[in-house]
Design a protein around this motif. Structure first.
Motif, PDB file in Angstrom:
ATOM      1  N   TYR A  89       6.157  23.630   3.672  1.00 34.16           N
ATOM      2  CA  TYR A  89       6.615  23.944   5.018  1.00 34.16           C
ATOM      3  C   TYR A  89       8.135  23.986   5.027  1.00 34.16           C
ATOM      4  N   PHE A 111       4.824  28.443   3.317  1.00 37.85           N
ATOM      5  CA  PHE A 111       4.981  29.322   2.144  1.00 37.85           C
ATOM      6  C   PHE A 111       4.421  28.568   0.942  1.00 37.85           C
ATOM      7  N   GLU A 137      15.754  19.636  -2.521  1.00 37.98           N
ATOM      8  CA  GLU A 137      15.156  19.335  -1.210  1.00 37.98           C
ATOM      9  C   GLU A 137      14.143  18.204  -1.388  1.00 37.98           C
ATOM     10  N   GLU A 139      11.206  15.823  -0.381  1.00 36.48           N
ATOM     11  CA  GLU A 139      10.130  15.966   0.613  1.00 36.48           C
ATOM     12  C   GLU A 139       9.002  14.982   0.322  1.00 36.48           C
ATOM     13  N   ASP A 168      11.663  20.024  -3.745  1.00 33.46           N
ATOM     14  CA  ASP A 168      11.403  21.472  -3.604  1.00 33.46           C
ATOM     15  C   ASP A 168      12.668  22.234  -3.990  1.00 33.46           C
ATOM     16  N   LYS A 189      11.539  30.196  -5.084  1.00 35.19           N
ATOM     17  CA  LYS A 189      10.897  28.880  -5.024  1.00 35.19           C
ATOM     18  C   LYS A 189      10.008  28.590  -6.227  1.00 35.19           C
TER      19      LYS A 189
HETATM   20 MG    MG Z   1      11.401  22.668   1.185  1.00 35.92          MG
END
Ligand code: MG
Length: 289
Positions: A89, A111, A137, A139, A168, A189
């Motif tokens: 997310y 995604f 990132e 998470e 991420d 990503k």
């Molecule tokens: Mg992220």
């Protein structure tokens, strides 16, 4: 007590147990089932705090706990080697929306990352210099423990096997360049190594409150991200319900719940540590090729 997966010298995989800083071979300690993967434990309904404590208690009762001790220098594996889907997310913390000049979304933004991105604790995050800025990132990762489709929010937490730490990794320049051209931001990503995960997977019933966990990411010891999962815009039941309206969730699927403010660029040689309360610490180094 926390479980992880590691590779033995003969390239087999076993489950390890961390108890007060000491590591044990949990696969051998649990002589009845001898699970060699956490997914297997989840499928067998044995991935819960009571089962893990029973196994340890029996070893303590028979005074054999020490015989299962292993080195703290094990080669970690990802806790979810057989994961089929990594659902992510975006913009799920208001503070992160603000730093990216994004509006607060009125529904979750979903995604995917592909499973080739999974990288264990102490693994090396690698990417070519030519792709420009790449960010971290931190998470909270939610791992699915039961197959489900159209899961209602009020039942969603029954589908959670456990929680882990996710980083991420995002090729930011590539992502923005692709968005500018109205292209999907998929490739930014899904480079190999772009999803450090673990080292531990904690059973859902071992976590006091997944909506109140501190997240801290440091680069070379300097704090970059520092927040709490209470700051999520859409909570975990909403994220599970939302995804399961689109696709069937399967055992071992990972849901990445979004990152708070403080994203920044990674550089060659950086040591990135992600810490989430109760879940432990995930550490990786960066190599720019
Ligand atoms: Mg992220």
């Amino acid at each position: 007590m926390r479980l992880f997966q590691y590779k033995t010298k003969d390239e087999n995989r076993e489950i390890g147990l961390e108890k007060e800083g000491t590591f044990y071979n949990f696969s051998k300690m649990d002589s009845k089932n001898s699970f060699t993967s956490l997914i297997e434990m989840i499928k067998n309904n044995s991935f819960n705090a009571a089962y893990i404590s029973d196994v340890v208690q029996q070893a303590e009762n028979s005074k054999s706990l020490d015989t299962f001790g292993i080195s703290n220098n094990v080669e970690f594996d990802t806790p979810l080697e057989a994961c089929a889907k990594i659902l992510c997310y975006g913009v799920n913390y208001a503070s992160h929306a603000k730093e990216g000049d994004n509006p607060i979304p009125d529904e979750p933004i979903i995604f995917t990352k592909t499973p080739n991105t999974l990288l264990p604790h102490k693994g090396v995050i690698e990417f070519p210099k030519k792709i420009g800025r790449v960010d971290h990132e931190i998470e909270l990762g939610v791992v699915i423990g039961k197959m489900g489709k159209n899961i209602p929010e009020d039942k969603a937490m029954d589908y959670v096997a456990g929680y882990t730490i996710i980083n991420d990794i995002s090729a930011r320049k590539m992502q923005f360049d692709d968005l500018d051209k109205s292209h999907p931001w998929f490739r930014s990503k899904s480079y190999d190594t772009f999803c450090p995960v673990g080292p531990y997977l904690l059973p859902a019933d071992a976590i006091s409150d997944p909506h109140n966990l501190d997240l801290t990411l440091k680069i070379n010891g300097v704090v970059k991200q520092n927040s709490n999962t209470s700051q999520m815009i859409f909570n975990i039941p909403r994220l599970i319900a939302f995804a399961s309206e689109i696709l069937t969730l399967n055992i071992g699927d990972i849901i990445c719940t979004g990152t708070p403010e403080g994203i920044s660029e990674l550089a060659d040689g950086d040591i990135v540590t992600c810490e989430i309360s109760e879940l432990g610490l995930l550490s990786n180094t960066v190599k720019v090729l």
